[in-house]
Motif scaffolding. Sequence first.
Motif, PDB file in Angstrom:
ATOM      1  N   CYS A  48       0.973  -1.116  -0.026  1.00  0.00           N
ATOM      2  CA  CYS A  48      -0.002  -0.137  -0.106  1.00  0.00           C
ATOM      3  C   CYS A  48       0.697   1.246   0.208  1.00  0.00           C
ATOM      4  CB  CYS A  48      -0.882  -0.090   1.183  1.00  0.00           C
ATOM      5  SG  CYS A  48      -2.212  -1.347   0.977  1.00  0.00           S
ATOM      6  N   TYR A  49       1.881   1.253   0.845  1.00  0.00           N
ATOM      7  CA  TYR A  49       2.802   2.454   0.999  1.00  0.00           C
ATOM      8  C   TYR A  49       3.434   2.698  -0.443  1.00  0.00           C
ATOM      9  CZ  TYR A  49       6.902   5.358   1.985  1.00  0.00           C
ATOM     10  OH  TYR A  49       7.659   6.072   2.067  1.00  0.00           O
ATOM     11  N   LEU A  50       3.860   1.574  -1.105  1.00  0.00           N
ATOM     12  CA  LEU A  50       4.530   1.607  -2.391  1.00  0.00           C
ATOM     13  C   LEU A  50       3.827   2.134  -3.666  1.00  0.00           C
ATOM     14  CD1 LEU A  50       6.854  -1.348  -2.430  1.00  0.00           C
ATOM     15  CD2 LEU A  50       7.605   0.952  -2.213  1.00  0.00           C
ATOM     16  N   SER A  51       2.630   1.831  -3.398  1.00  0.00           N
ATOM     17  CA  SER A  51       1.299   2.230  -4.466  1.00  0.00           C
ATOM     18  C   SER A  51       1.389   3.717  -4.337  1.00  0.00           C
ATOM     19  CB  SER A  51       0.166   1.444  -4.219  1.00  0.00           C
ATOM     20  OG  SER A  51      -0.547   1.804  -2.993  1.00  0.00           O
ATOM     21  N   LEU A  52       1.268   4.219  -3.086  1.00  0.00           N
ATOM     22  CA  LEU A  52       1.283   5.550  -2.844  1.00  0.00           C
ATOM     23  C   LEU A  52       2.416   6.467  -3.259  1.00  0.00           C
ATOM     24  CD1 LEU A  52      -0.745   5.791   0.626  1.00  0.00           C
ATOM     25  CD2 LEU A  52      -1.493   6.153  -1.421  1.00  0.00           C
ATOM     26  N   ARG A  53       3.445   6.073  -3.067  1.00  0.00           N
ATOM     27  CA  ARG A  53       4.796   6.753  -3.346  1.00  0.00           C
ATOM     28  C   ARG A  53       5.291   6.250  -4.912  1.00  0.00           C
ATOM     29  NH1 ARG A  53       6.589  10.378  -0.449  1.00  0.00           N
ATOM     30  NH2 ARG A  53       8.490   9.994  -0.955  1.00  0.00           N
ATOM     31  N   THR A  54       4.817   5.464  -5.486  1.00  0.00           N
ATOM     32  CA  THR A  54       5.075   5.385  -6.931  1.00  0.00           C
ATOM     33  C   THR A  54       4.562   6.399  -7.967  1.00  0.00           C
ATOM     34  OG1 THR A  54       5.213   2.875  -6.571  1.00  0.00           O
ATOM     35  CG2 THR A  54       5.289   3.683  -8.876  1.00  0.00           C
ATOM     36  N   PRO A  55       5.392   7.081  -8.467  1.00  0.00           N
ATOM     37  CA  PRO A  55       4.750   8.245  -9.341  1.00  0.00           C
ATOM     38  C   PRO A  55       4.398   7.463 -10.841  1.00  0.00           C
ATOM     39  CG  PRO A  55       7.301   8.061  -9.618  1.00  0.00           C
ATOM     40  CD  PRO A  55       6.983   7.192  -8.430  1.00  0.00           C
ATOM     41  N   TRP A  71       1.318   5.868 -10.774  1.00  0.00           N
ATOM     42  CA  TRP A  71       0.669   4.709 -10.563  1.00  0.00           C
ATOM     43  C   TRP A  71      -0.836   4.890 -10.782  1.00  0.00           C
ATOM     44  CZ3 TRP A  71      -2.918   3.046  -6.726  1.00  0.00           C
ATOM     45  CH2 TRP A  71      -3.089   1.714  -6.937  1.00  0.00           C
ATOM     46  N   ARG A  72      -1.367   5.816 -10.357  1.00  0.00           N
ATOM     47  CA  ARG A  72      -2.788   6.522 -10.341  1.00  0.00           C
ATOM     48  C   ARG A  72      -2.948   6.600 -11.955  1.00  0.00           C
ATOM     49  NH1 ARG A  72      -1.782  10.203  -6.344  1.00  0.00           N
ATOM     50  NH2 ARG A  72      -0.997   9.073  -4.393  1.00  0.00           N
TER      51      ARG A  72
END
Length: 77
Positions: free
Chosen positions: A58-65, A67-68
């Motif tokens: 979850c943390y990596l999904s928020l920090r990966t540019p 991704w969204r």
Amino acid sequence: MASLLAIVPFTPGGLGIIEGVLIPGLIGFGVPGGVAVLGVVSWRLFQFWAPIPVAGLCYLSLRTPGWRDRIPARTPC
């Protein structure tokens, strides 16, 4: 009893304390020893350790540019 002993802050999350109380408790109620050990260890594995990799993902999904941007946005109906 095991949950009450887990509150005492000797170990993080009651590691070792809960297992030391639950296994003899289950054996006292007639569960075979191997089944009691397997049940308690597998329960503790999922209850204590499984949230750590999930939180990391979850943390990596928020920090990966970007991704969204790969997920299409929903439009309201």
